[in-house]
Design an enzyme around this catalytic site. Structure first.
Site, PDB file in Angstrom:
ATOM      1  N   TYR A   1      -2.470   0.067  10.464  1.00 23.13           N
ATOM      2  CA  TYR A   1      -2.249  -0.561   9.215  1.00 23.13           C
ATOM      3  C   TYR A   1      -1.071  -0.054   8.430  1.00 23.13           C
ATOM      4  CZ  TYR A   1      -4.210  -0.952   4.447  1.00 23.13           C
ATOM      5  OH  TYR A   1      -4.159  -1.498   2.910  1.00 23.13           O
TER       6      TYR A   1
ATOM      7  N   SER B   1       0.904  -1.240  -0.115  1.00 24.52           N
ATOM      8  CA  SER B   1       0.054   0.077   0.170  1.00 24.52           C
ATOM      9  C   SER B   1       0.822   1.211   0.156  1.00 24.52           C
ATOM     10  CB  SER B   1      -0.835  -0.037   1.375  1.00 24.52           C
ATOM     11  OG  SER B   1      -1.549   1.164   1.367  1.00 24.52           O
TER      12      SER B   1
HETATM   13  N1  LIG Z   1      -8.653  -0.947  -1.135  1.00 25.83           N
HETATM   14  C1  LIG Z   1      -7.517   0.107  -0.974  1.00 25.83           C
HETATM   15  O1  LIG Z   1      -7.729   1.007  -0.998  1.00 25.83           O
HETATM   16  C2  LIG Z   1      -6.237  -0.506  -0.695  1.00 25.83           C
HETATM   17  C3  LIG Z   1      -5.220   0.181  -0.911  1.00 25.83           C
HETATM   18  C4  LIG Z   1      -4.059  -0.284  -0.746  1.00 25.83           C
HETATM   19  C5  LIG Z   1      -3.599  -1.553  -0.525  1.00 25.83           C
HETATM   20  N2  LIG Z   1      -4.760  -2.496  -0.337  1.00 25.83           N
HETATM   21  C6  LIG Z   1      -4.503  -3.861   0.012  1.00 25.83           C
HETATM   22  O2  LIG Z   1      -4.894  -4.565  -0.895  1.00 25.83           O
HETATM   23  C7  LIG Z   1      -5.352  -6.078  -0.569  1.00 25.83           C
HETATM   24  C8  LIG Z   1      -6.594  -6.400  -1.128  1.00 25.83           C
HETATM   25  O3  LIG Z   1      -7.470  -5.287  -0.488  1.00 25.83           O
HETATM   26  P1  LIG Z   1      -9.084  -5.109  -1.164  1.00 25.83           P
HETATM   27  O4  LIG Z   1      -9.091  -3.506  -1.257  1.00 25.83           O
HETATM   28  O5  LIG Z   1      -9.119  -6.258  -2.132  1.00 25.83           O
HETATM   29  O6  LIG Z   1      -9.939  -5.546   0.330  1.00 25.83           O
HETATM   30  P2  LIG Z   1     -11.389  -6.190   0.293  1.00 25.83           P
HETATM   31  O7  LIG Z   1     -12.126  -6.014  -0.937  1.00 25.83           O
HETATM   32  O8  LIG Z   1     -11.813  -6.133   1.777  1.00 25.83           O
HETATM   33  O9  LIG Z   1     -10.833  -7.796   0.406  1.00 25.83           O
HETATM   34  C9  LIG Z   1      -9.853  -8.308   1.235  1.00 25.83           C
HETATM   35  C10 LIG Z   1      -9.876  -9.731   1.027  1.00 25.83           C
HETATM   36  O10 LIG Z   1      -8.828 -10.385   2.029  1.00 25.83           O
HETATM   37  C11 LIG Z   1      -9.433 -11.343   2.358  1.00 25.83           C
HETATM   38  N3  LIG Z   1      -9.232 -11.684   3.818  1.00 25.83           N
HETATM   39  C12 LIG Z   1      -9.268 -10.743   4.949  1.00 25.83           C
HETATM   40  N4  LIG Z   1      -9.203 -11.514   6.024  1.00 25.83           N
HETATM   41  C13 LIG Z   1      -8.453 -12.674   5.647  1.00 25.83           C
HETATM   42  C14 LIG Z   1      -7.890 -13.684   6.565  1.00 25.83           C
HETATM   43  N5  LIG Z   1      -7.717 -13.619   7.790  1.00 25.83           N
HETATM   44  N6  LIG Z   1      -7.470 -14.712   5.753  1.00 25.83           N
HETATM   45  C15 LIG Z   1      -7.544 -15.118   4.563  1.00 25.83           C
HETATM   46  N7  LIG Z   1      -8.118 -13.875   3.702  1.00 25.83           N
HETATM   47  C16 LIG Z   1      -8.464 -12.854   4.466  1.00 25.83           C
HETATM   48  C17 LIG Z   1     -10.754 -11.547   2.286  1.00 25.83           C
HETATM   49  O11 LIG Z   1     -11.624 -12.563   2.305  1.00 25.83           O
HETATM   50  P3  LIG Z   1     -12.993 -12.869   2.487  1.00 25.83           P
HETATM   51  O12 LIG Z   1     -13.799 -12.375   1.438  1.00 25.83           O
HETATM   52  O13 LIG Z   1     -13.237 -14.177   3.216  1.00 25.83           O
HETATM   53  O14 LIG Z   1     -13.297 -11.801   3.858  1.00 25.83           O
HETATM   54  C18 LIG Z   1     -10.900 -10.549   0.905  1.00 25.83           C
HETATM   55  O15 LIG Z   1     -10.753 -11.646  -0.013  1.00 25.83           O
HETATM   56  C19 LIG Z   1      -5.164  -5.937   1.117  1.00 25.83           C
HETATM   57  O16 LIG Z   1      -3.852  -6.210   1.373  1.00 25.83           O
HETATM   58  C20 LIG Z   1      -5.136  -4.423   1.240  1.00 25.83           C
HETATM   59  O17 LIG Z   1      -4.427  -3.860   2.502  1.00 25.83           O
HETATM   60  C21 LIG Z   1      -6.049  -2.031  -0.555  1.00 25.83           C
END
Ligand SMILES: NC(=O)c1ccc[n+]([C@@H]2O[C@H](COP(=O)([O-])OP(=O)(O)OC[C@H]3O[C@@H](n4cnc5c(N)ncnc54)[C@H](OP(=O)(O)O)[C@@H]3O)[C@@H](O)[C@H]2O)c1
Length: 229
Positions: A145, A132
């Site tokens: 975070y 991130s």
């Molecule tokens: N969205 C943003 O703005 C953003 C920005 C920078 C970085 N990121 C990073 O990008 C990555 C993906 O984020 P996203 O935006 O796609 O978030 P998201 O839509 O909330 O999806 C999160 C994913 O992580 C899984 N997860 C959560 N807890 C878990 C656990 N204990 N074990 C295994 N899987 C787990 C969830 O599975 P379930 O469906 O089972 O809950 C879901 O598939 C993350 O690492 C996040 O920090 C996101």
């Protein structure tokens, strides 16, 4: 550029958001995607689901072992699973700091450790950690975070250091706001001006296509201007 057809790629967090978009993009590129998900029924169509829960470290080993048993190899790992409960310097709660560390930092460690011998064996192993911009600077009101994502930046450097002579290449892919469930609470930036999960998926595919002689250590992706990034 590398041909991705037939490459076996592990993707955590494949059920939703960025992990799902990456999975769908890599399937379209001809990869075999082993989806690490908490609920097998929610893995994207065309992928093969394995149970992976970052809070249960044994599931990382079982996910990789099941993948190798089924497909015989692992070429790449994309760590996309992550959480962002609020954990601030002055208020905590400490439990949120601990959860962030367990899922965002230790989760990728366990997955990389399990996949390591197979990444070495294939000679051109790839690791993409979805870190991130919060792994580059502290700007949002969630220290826990940011700390977990700074840890992912260190982890990515270590994979490069330890893996380089084995042909392993690792990248920290660092988005700002992405339009997923994770930003559902965000009001300070308009949703339609956030990066799209599909854009990150395109970059992930490009990273996997690069040869060992063109490795990107960190890829920073902005949806808004920042002076230092
Ligand atoms: N969205 C943003 O703005 C953003 C920005 C920078 C970085 N990121 C990073 O990008 C990555 C993906 O984020 P996203 O935006 O796609 O978030 P998201 O839509 O909330 O999806 C999160 C994913 O992580 C899984 N997860 C959560 N807890 C878990 C656990 N204990 N074990 C295994 N899987 C787990 C969830 O599975 P379930 O469906 O089972 O809950 C879901 O598939 C993350 O690492 C996040 O920090 C996101």
């Amino acid at each position: 550029l590398r041909d991705l057809a037939g490459k076996v790629v592990l993707v955590s967090g494949a059920a939703r958001g960025i992990g799902r978009a990456v999975t769908e993009r890599l399937l379209a590129a001809g990869c075999t995607v082993s989806a690490g998900v908490r609920d097998a029924a929610r893995a994207p169509q065309g992928s093969t689901a394995f149970i992976y829960d970052a809070l249960k470290p044994d599931t990382a080993a079982a996910w990789v072992a099941g993948t190798v048993e089924r497909f015989g190899r692992v070429d790449a790992l994309v760590n996309a699973a992550g959480i962002n409960p609020r954990a601030t310097l002055l208020e905590g709660p400490d439990k949120a700091f601990q959860d962030l560390w367990s899922v965002n930092a230790m989760g990728p460690i366990h997955a990389i450790r399990a996949a390591w011998p197979h990444l070495v064996e294939c000679g051109e192993g790839r690791v993409i950690n979805i870190a991130s911009l919060s792994g580059k600077r502290v700007r949002n009101d969630n220290l826990g975070y940011a700390m977990s994502k700074f840890a992912v930046m260190a982890l990515t450097q270590e994979v490069r250091r330890l893996g380089w002579d084995h042909g392993i290449r690792a990248t920290a892919l660092c988005p700002g706001f992405v339009d997923t469930d994770m930003t559902a609470h965000v009001t300070k930036w308009p949703r339609e001006q956030m990066s799209r999960p599909e854009d990150l998926a395109m970059l992930a595919e490009a990273l996997l296509r690069l040869p060992n002689t063109a490795s990107v250590a960190e890829l920073l992706v902005n949806c808004r201007h920042e002076d230092m990034l």
